[in-house]
Design an enzyme around this catalytic site. Structure first.
Site, short mmCIF file in Angstrom:
data_model
loop_
_atom_site.label_atom_id
_atom_site.label_comp_id
_atom_site.label_asym_id
_atom_site.label_seq_id
_atom_site.Cartn_x
_atom_site.Cartn_y
_atom_site.Cartn_z
CE LYS A 136 5.58 2.47 6.40
NZ LYS A 136 4.52 1.50 6.07
CD GLN A 168 1.17 1.57 4.39
OE1 GLN A 168 2.40 1.61 4.33
NE2 GLN A 168 0.52 1.54 5.53
CG ASP A 178 5.74 -4.08 6.36
OD1 ASP A 178 6.22 -3.21 7.12
OD2 ASP A 178 4.89 -3.83 5.50
#
Length: 292
Positions: free
Chosen positions: A52, A96, A119
């Site tokens: 990422k 995460q 997200d």
């Protein structure tokens, strides 16, 4: 059979994003800034976050990585989330997953400002997606939609079968595929309790496999001319590889592919698109496209 190349498509999209970012900056705008919070040293999570950060660089974004050891308290992590919520320089951020068992993932997700939830996991974004309002769509379903669009796969009026009912892929994928402004398809969701699962799959024009079971979808489950999207990525032992393993999808690719009109490989299919769509969401956050 057409191979749906997610790696090449993602590279193309990241180039498009980078060009837009440079136009924004040259016009006096702010460079998009994505922050990532990583807890512990899980190998998969380390790899995902590293990729990422590399994608941010390719897109011309600023990026920040905030690390905690696995024994971090839930309170400390929530305080970090609060700081990022209130940091005007950070356009979007992710925590995460998975998190250590002593931390409530849902509590952390709900603590994130939905306007920075790139997200797409916050209940506000999930709810807005479900009723077709502008929002951040979770990256994997969004990436699949983009692949179907860019490879001219007709979805309107088609029968789509989604294998799996997870909150991250299965449920949002099914909702998006049935919505008029996205898939406009007739959707069936199958899972471990589904009866006649094989028959349901055989009737699918578009089969999306997201169950995390290596080579589960066999050739006799797929009708001739179907489009197959393989979301699965499971590490399978392989003594011939230097790593000692290989990535295997939910689809028995070798035998299913000849029956398909189009299919995604593993690796190189849906995976690269997931990170790419996170970049798209971050760009939207920087542009305040959905929320002011």
């Amino acid at each position: 059979m057409k191979l749906i190349d997610g790696k090449a498509t993602a590279a193309e999209i990241k180039k498009e994003i980078a060009e837009e970012v440079e136009l924004m900056v040259s016009a006096g705008g702010k460079r998009p800034h994505l922050a990532a919070v990583l807890v512990g040293h899980d190998g998969g999570s380390e790899t995902y976050v590293h990729n990422k950060m590399l994608a941010c660089e390719a897109c011309g974004f600023r990026s920040s990585l905030i690390r905690f050891e696995s024994d971090v308290t839930e309170e400390t992590l929530l305080q970090c989330v609060d700081r990022l919520n209130n940091d005007a320089d950070v356009d979007g951020f992710i925590v995460q997953l998975p998190l250590p068992v002593h931390i409530s993932e849902q509590k952390v997700i709900e603590a994130i400002d939905y306007r920075k939830d790139v997200d797409g996991f916050h209940p506000v974004n999930v709810g807005r997606m479900a009723i077709g309002l502008p929002c951040y769509i979770s990256a994997t379903p969004k990436g699949i939609l983009e692949l179907l669009k860019r490879y001219d796969v007709e979805t309107s009026g088609k029968k789509c079968v989604v294998l799996g009912r997870s909150n991250i892929v299965g449920k949002p994928m099914a909702q998006l595929m049935m919505q008029k402004n996205y898939g406009d398809a007739t959707v069936t969701v199958c899972h471990s309790r589904s009866r006649n699962l094989k028959k349901e799959c055989q009737e699918a024009d578009i089969l999306i496999a997201a169950i995390g079971s290596p080579a589960f979808v066999t050739a006799d489950m797929v009708k001739e001319g179907a489009t197959v999207i393989d979301v699965g990525t499971t590490r399978v032992p392989d003594a011939t590889r230097p790593s000692g393993f290989r990535l295997c999808g939910d689809v028995d690719f070798e035998y299913v592919a000849p029956r398909c009109a189009a299919i995604t490989p593993v690796p190189g299919g849906v995976g690269p698109m997931t990170i790419c769509m996170l970049m798209q969401n971050t760009l939207s956050a920087a542009k305040k496209e959905f929320y002011s």
